[in-house]
Design a protein around this motif. Structure first.
Motif, short mmCIF file in Angstrom:
data_model
loop_
_atom_site.label_atom_id
_atom_site.label_comp_id
_atom_site.label_asym_id
_atom_site.label_seq_id
_atom_site.Cartn_x
_atom_site.Cartn_y
_atom_site.Cartn_z
N UNK A 30 1.01 -1.20 -0.09
CA UNK A 30 0.02 0.02 -0.15
C UNK A 30 0.71 1.14 -0.05
N UNK A 31 0.55 2.16 -0.80
CA UNK A 31 1.39 3.60 -0.98
C UNK A 31 0.66 4.59 -0.87
N UNK A 32 1.21 5.45 -0.26
CA UNK A 32 0.51 7.04 -0.41
C UNK A 32 1.83 8.03 -0.27
N UNK A 33 1.53 8.87 -1.18
CA UNK A 33 2.55 10.04 -1.46
C UNK A 33 2.22 11.36 -0.86
N UNK A 34 3.34 12.01 -0.56
CA UNK A 34 3.00 13.25 0.06
C UNK A 34 3.37 14.41 -1.17
N UNK A 35 2.49 15.38 -1.70
CA UNK A 35 2.56 16.06 -2.70
C UNK A 35 2.43 17.56 -2.17
N UNK A 36 2.91 18.51 -2.96
CA UNK A 36 2.35 19.84 -2.70
C UNK A 36 1.33 20.13 -3.44
N UNK A 37 0.18 21.07 -3.01
CA UNK A 37 -0.96 21.44 -3.53
C UNK A 37 -0.96 21.80 -5.12
N UNK A 38 -1.40 21.23 -6.09
CA UNK A 38 -1.23 21.40 -7.31
C UNK A 38 -0.50 20.19 -7.91
N UNK A 39 0.27 19.45 -7.27
CA UNK A 39 1.21 18.53 -8.01
C UNK A 39 0.51 17.08 -7.88
N UNK A 40 -0.58 17.12 -7.27
CA UNK A 40 -1.13 15.66 -7.37
C UNK A 40 -1.38 15.20 -8.86
N UNK A 41 -1.62 16.02 -9.79
CA UNK A 41 -1.91 15.67 -11.27
C UNK A 41 -0.59 14.91 -11.56
N UNK A 42 0.40 15.15 -10.97
CA UNK A 42 1.81 14.44 -11.63
C UNK A 42 1.90 12.82 -10.96
N UNK A 43 0.90 12.53 -10.22
CA UNK A 43 1.18 11.07 -9.62
C UNK A 43 0.56 10.06 -10.75
N UNK A 44 0.90 8.88 -10.45
CA UNK A 44 0.09 7.84 -11.29
C UNK A 44 -1.00 7.78 -10.92
N UNK A 45 -2.02 7.39 -11.86
CA UNK A 45 -3.46 7.54 -11.59
C UNK A 45 -3.91 6.56 -10.33
N UNK A 46 -4.75 6.87 -9.35
CA UNK A 46 -5.39 6.17 -8.43
C UNK A 46 -4.48 5.92 -7.29
N UNK A 47 -3.10 6.80 -7.13
CA UNK A 47 -2.35 6.90 -6.07
C UNK A 47 -2.89 7.73 -5.05
N UNK A 48 -3.16 7.30 -3.81
CA UNK A 48 -3.54 8.32 -2.68
C UNK A 48 -2.70 9.07 -2.18
N UNK A 49 -2.93 10.35 -1.86
CA UNK A 49 -1.87 11.16 -1.60
C UNK A 49 -2.23 12.34 -0.53
N UNK A 50 -1.32 12.98 0.28
CA UNK A 50 -1.44 13.80 1.41
C UNK A 50 -0.88 15.20 0.83
N UNK A 51 -1.56 16.29 0.98
CA UNK A 51 -1.03 17.68 0.57
C UNK A 51 -0.10 18.28 1.61
N UNK A 52 0.97 18.65 1.17
CA UNK A 52 1.73 19.02 2.39
C UNK A 52 2.96 19.63 2.09
N UNK A 53 3.79 20.04 2.63
CA UNK A 53 5.19 20.75 2.56
C UNK A 53 6.33 20.02 2.98
N UNK A 54 7.11 19.34 2.18
CA UNK A 54 8.35 18.65 2.48
C UNK A 54 9.14 19.08 3.36
N UNK A 55 9.26 20.41 3.47
CA UNK A 55 10.09 21.03 4.39
C UNK A 55 9.41 21.25 5.92
N UNK A 56 8.22 21.26 5.80
CA UNK A 56 7.62 21.47 7.11
C UNK A 56 6.68 20.14 7.74
#
Length: 225
Positions: A30-56
């Protein structure tokens, strides 16, 4: 039967991230990704994600659970000596944030992509990655985090192919006793080898802090630290 892991990936839209997400999912994890707001469209289709800032870490730590593994892939693209300040701002800050987020979420195993060291060039880059490694060891000493540290030098793949020209040089240096160790430690690996090494790290969690150098990334047993 292979144990299935729940993996949280930072840097999931980068050079290694997309390929890793696919490889892990294909093996039943099971995978889940951290992405910046607006970058989620660059993930492979169907990958769950969390919006956030990798520096924080506070911006995403609450979204890490129930992961048992955090893979940290964030870094300045195309590193060069001219990017020393960016290494401090992005590579060091995001590495420390990943450690903090993993500890806050109760993640036991951190997989960190560092860099081969020591090295005669890219000193600022190596210093930042070594500082994050030191923080990982401190977290382990505190008793709440194990880690696998991968140490590639240059990762060949799409858009990163020019070092193929250096293969004859590497071949010569590996034959000379005085340069053999350095040529091996600073050898070239492919993106496919890196993804495979990351999957192996996820599927065989370290007990302590494990360092996997270039021969280990290529599939030869890495060295423990």
């Amino acid at each position: 039967m292979r144990h299935r892991h729940h993996v949280f990936v930072t840097g999931a839209t980068g050079y290694l991230g997309g390929a890793l997400l696919g490889a892990l999912a294909a093996r039943g994890h099971t995978v889940r990704a951290l992405v910046r707001p607006g970058s989620e469209r660059r993930l492979p289709s169907g990958v769950p994600y969390v919006l956030g800032d990798a520096l924080d870490p506070a911006s995403y730590a609450s979204g890490v659970a129930p992961a048992d593994t955090l893979v940290h892939l964030v870094g300045v693209p195309h590193p060069s000596p001219a990017k020393a300040l960016e290494f401090e701002r992005v590579d060091r800050a995001s590495g420390l944030a990943a450690i903090a987020a993993a500890r806050a979420a109760g993640v036991r195993h951190l997989v960190y992509v560092s860099v081969a060291q020591p090295a005669p060039v890219m000193r600022a880059y190596v210093a930042v990655r070594a500082a994050v490694e030191a923080a990982i060891r401190d977290a382990h000493a505190a008793g709440d985090l194990d880690a696998t540290i991968l140490r590639p030098w240059y990762v060949l793949g799409p858009g990163h192919r020019w070092p193929h020209l250096l293969r004859p040089v590497y071949a010569v240096l590996r034959r000379i006793p005085s340069t053999r160790d350095g040529a091996t430690r600073l050898g070239l690996v492919t993106r496919a080898e890196m993804v495979a090494a990351l999957v192996r790290a996820v599927e065989a969690p370290a007990l302590g802090v494990r360092v996997v150098d270039v021969p280990g990334i290529r599939g030869v047993k890495g060295n423990a630290a």
